[in-house]
Design an enzyme around this catalytic site. Sequence first.
Site, PDB file in Angstrom:
ATOM      1  N   LYS A   1       0.846  -1.243  -0.061  1.00 47.30           N
ATOM      2  CA  LYS A   1      -0.062   0.115  -0.007  1.00 47.30           C
ATOM      3  C   LYS A   1       0.810   1.353  -0.037  1.00 47.30           C
ATOM      4  O   LYS A   1       2.041   1.206   0.332  1.00 47.30           O
ATOM      5  CB  LYS A   1      -0.943   0.144   1.391  1.00 47.30           C
ATOM      6  CG  LYS A   1      -0.170   0.073   2.431  1.00 47.30           C
ATOM      7  CD  LYS A   1      -1.109  -0.018   3.718  1.00 47.30           C
ATOM      8  CE  LYS A   1      -0.441  -0.174   5.141  1.00 47.30           C
ATOM      9  NZ  LYS A   1      -1.256  -0.210   6.190  1.00 47.30           N
TER      10      LYS A   1
ATOM     11  N   TYR B   1      14.462  32.039   3.218  1.00 42.51           N
ATOM     12  CA  TYR B   1      13.604  32.657   3.621  1.00 42.51           C
ATOM     13  C   TYR B   1      13.498  33.192   4.860  1.00 42.51           C
ATOM     14  O   TYR B   1      14.201  32.382   5.769  1.00 42.51           O
ATOM     15  CB  TYR B   1      12.325  31.837   3.377  1.00 42.51           C
ATOM     16  CG  TYR B   1      11.819  31.621   1.930  1.00 42.51           C
ATOM     17  CD1 TYR B   1      11.592  32.850   1.241  1.00 42.51           C
ATOM     18  CD2 TYR B   1      11.855  30.419   1.274  1.00 42.51           C
ATOM     19  CE1 TYR B   1      11.441  32.872  -0.144  1.00 42.51           C
ATOM     20  CE2 TYR B   1      11.281  30.437   0.045  1.00 42.51           C
ATOM     21  CZ  TYR B   1      11.100  31.203  -0.796  1.00 42.51           C
ATOM     22  OH  TYR B   1      10.973  31.272  -2.178  1.00 42.51           O
TER      23      TYR B   1
END
Length: 818
Positions: free
Chosen positions: A492, A713
């Site tokens: 999965k 940033y």
Amino acid sequence: MNTVWTLNEIAIRLKGAVHGKGDFPVRTLATDSRTLAPSASTLFVALLGERHDGHDYIEELYEHGIRNFLVSRLPENAPLHDSGFCLVEDTLAALQALASARRSHFEGEVVAITGSNGKTIVKEWLYQCLGDSFSVHRSPKSYNSQVGVPLSVWMTGPHHELALIEAGISRPGEMQKLREIIRPQTGIFTNLGSAHQENFSTLEEKLTEKLSLFKGCKKVICRSDTRVNGKPLLHFMKDLKADIVSWSLEGESDYSYTLEQKSPLGTGMELSLDGERIGFHLPFGDDASIENALHVLTFSIDAGFPVDRAVARIARLERVSMRLEMLQGLQGSVVINDTYNADTGGLAAALDLMDQQEKRKGKIVILSDLLQSGMEEFALYSEIAGMIRQKGVEQFMGIGPALMQYRGLFPRNSLFYRDTDEFLQRMDRTRFGGKAVLIKGSRKYGFERITAELQLKTHRTRLEIDLNAMVHNLNYFRSLLHEGVKTMVMVKALSYGTGNVEVASLLQFHKVDYLAVAFIDEGIELRESGIHVPILVLNPDPSGFGPMLDYQLEPEIYSLTLLESLYNKVRYRGLKQYPVHLKLDTGMHRLGIMEPGLARVLLLLKLDEFRLVSVFSHLAASGEPAHDDYTRRQISDFERISATIMEELAEPVDRHILNSAGIERFPDAQFDMVRLGIGLHGISHSGTLQPVSAFKTSISQIRPVPRGETIGYSRRGVVERASRIATIPVGYADGLNRQLGNGVASVWINGQEAPTIGDICMDMTMIDVTGIEVSEGNEVEIFGKHQPVMKLATLAGTIPYEILTSIPERVKRVYLQE
């Protein structure tokens, strides 16, 4: 040297008995039913392993054209009218004896290579240096085991002047068997490390076992400045009665080397020999490569090569690609990239990997002329053409003058080109849609340009998945299981980020019993990609029941409401005995039926519309010793409730509750099946698993930044000294957790850690490489062999599952296999 023996002649050598026809010629040996090419001249050796018995595949192999079998028991209804069975007591011992008989007929020089590390590299570099001067046979891949060595020795032929044979061991007593097969004249001992130490009481015991390979050798090459528990390596070699040819970087030896200048791009060296000092260059900067290269140089000079010629060749050594790369290609194709190795053994391995790609609608092989094969060209290309036909290759494309000359040997639809430039100019990309494409060429042909044209994603950031490590981990967990216990594997969430179709194909190839996905869509994709193993859907949505039934996916039943909805769908379609799996809630309290609500569920399950395949539950804390009492209570409750269900239904069903950690820690609770998940990917506290995934990128730019400046940033990365700052093209959109910025985590570059600096951006991250010798384009490991994913998860305050499953599909997956 006669290289073709009949089954009767083989039986005489093995003191076996032939049943059926014994006059079939035997040219090749095979032990793996999954990879051999159908041929009446192949002898299949039915080996007995811990969990597999080769005898179980004889009927299947017969149907595919195999007619010679080496067995320790005759199968029932053996087709003796048109096949032959050589019956022996022990098929592994017989395989080894057969190889020993072949060795007795080999007249060339045999060089045996052993040690803890570097065996394959030394072997391949010897071939690079000697292949154009001698006809050389070398062990394919890493054929160095009790099975691999006899297969390798069997491949020696009368045209070979030199055989390079690897030998590896994992427990006492094994090397004597290999020595009796190889019987080398020359030995090379690479080094001694910790590999397989668990089966030896001391390093000295393991060293003595490895060195026993060289009993009877005329000459042994080794590094003399190596010490084992304080004693010189030469101390342990004094009983070999061989000429010990030593080399060293420190102290006295036959060949004394000095390291003059070292960088990641190369190393300046000097050799002191017979009063002369000879300078030379190695194209590597890491210690392991330097050691391996000096083994090769010492062998070459001592074998009589002129020193100037030997050092010139060593300067041109090229890194050995130990694994095939499997990439996503254009138009739904898969590209198997082996652009740096070209030989018949490597071609066979690559064709075997193609066989695992059952989802592909055809196979295409792009091959260059094979250089330095040591074989006469007509025989070489006849053998290759035979392999192409046997493996069912739809389209062959040959590049180079030799292939053009022998084009008549190949299938009529084959295409041929003078060189790589002509191929690229005339290439029709529509030919490759949906195919498995093998690209394999000698280095001089520059086939990396073809790979670049055909691969889907060129983003330098990539997730490498080591398929050999995955198989190792699968086999480790299988080794823990009681006889008859089945294996279900979770695929999965893109198989924990590694790629669901590719991993499912590998697991199907290795014959797991069940696969499990989270949602119906995941199961449909697997079915459409050729996966036919039973698939359990853990969270089936009723809106998808129609496609689920169409694709024969088996749902988990976790509630009465879900079962009633499924019943209506199944009854409407008129289906009977549709397979379902019942989930019990024994304490996880996520999904599942609790004991009070079981009676009404069983009433429905007794109807003819359903067949209950398994009953299972989920452990909440199987990997945490602090909760072991709770885990044991869950197991006890599961055993009691599931027994009641089986009694109520009056028929047996498979029961399973153990996950990866549970398999290791609660062996008495294996029941009928276990579910393997994160353990397949190398995540465990046991220390016995191999890491499967490596998240890598490369440096885009390096710039000097003065003290006091800021990075990224919000100016959160403050430069506290004059620094070198590198930018790498990976960010939080690629799955790199933002919590790892501003020095929380480091990446691995050229053997050193480089911390992050500043905030992690969407597509980029900055790292501090001050004091590290790096260049733009250098490889960067985010997690992998040197940076465990567990460490990264801890620093990010999460778990490895999240790290692995957060890597999006925009990151290129590269599948590696030896």
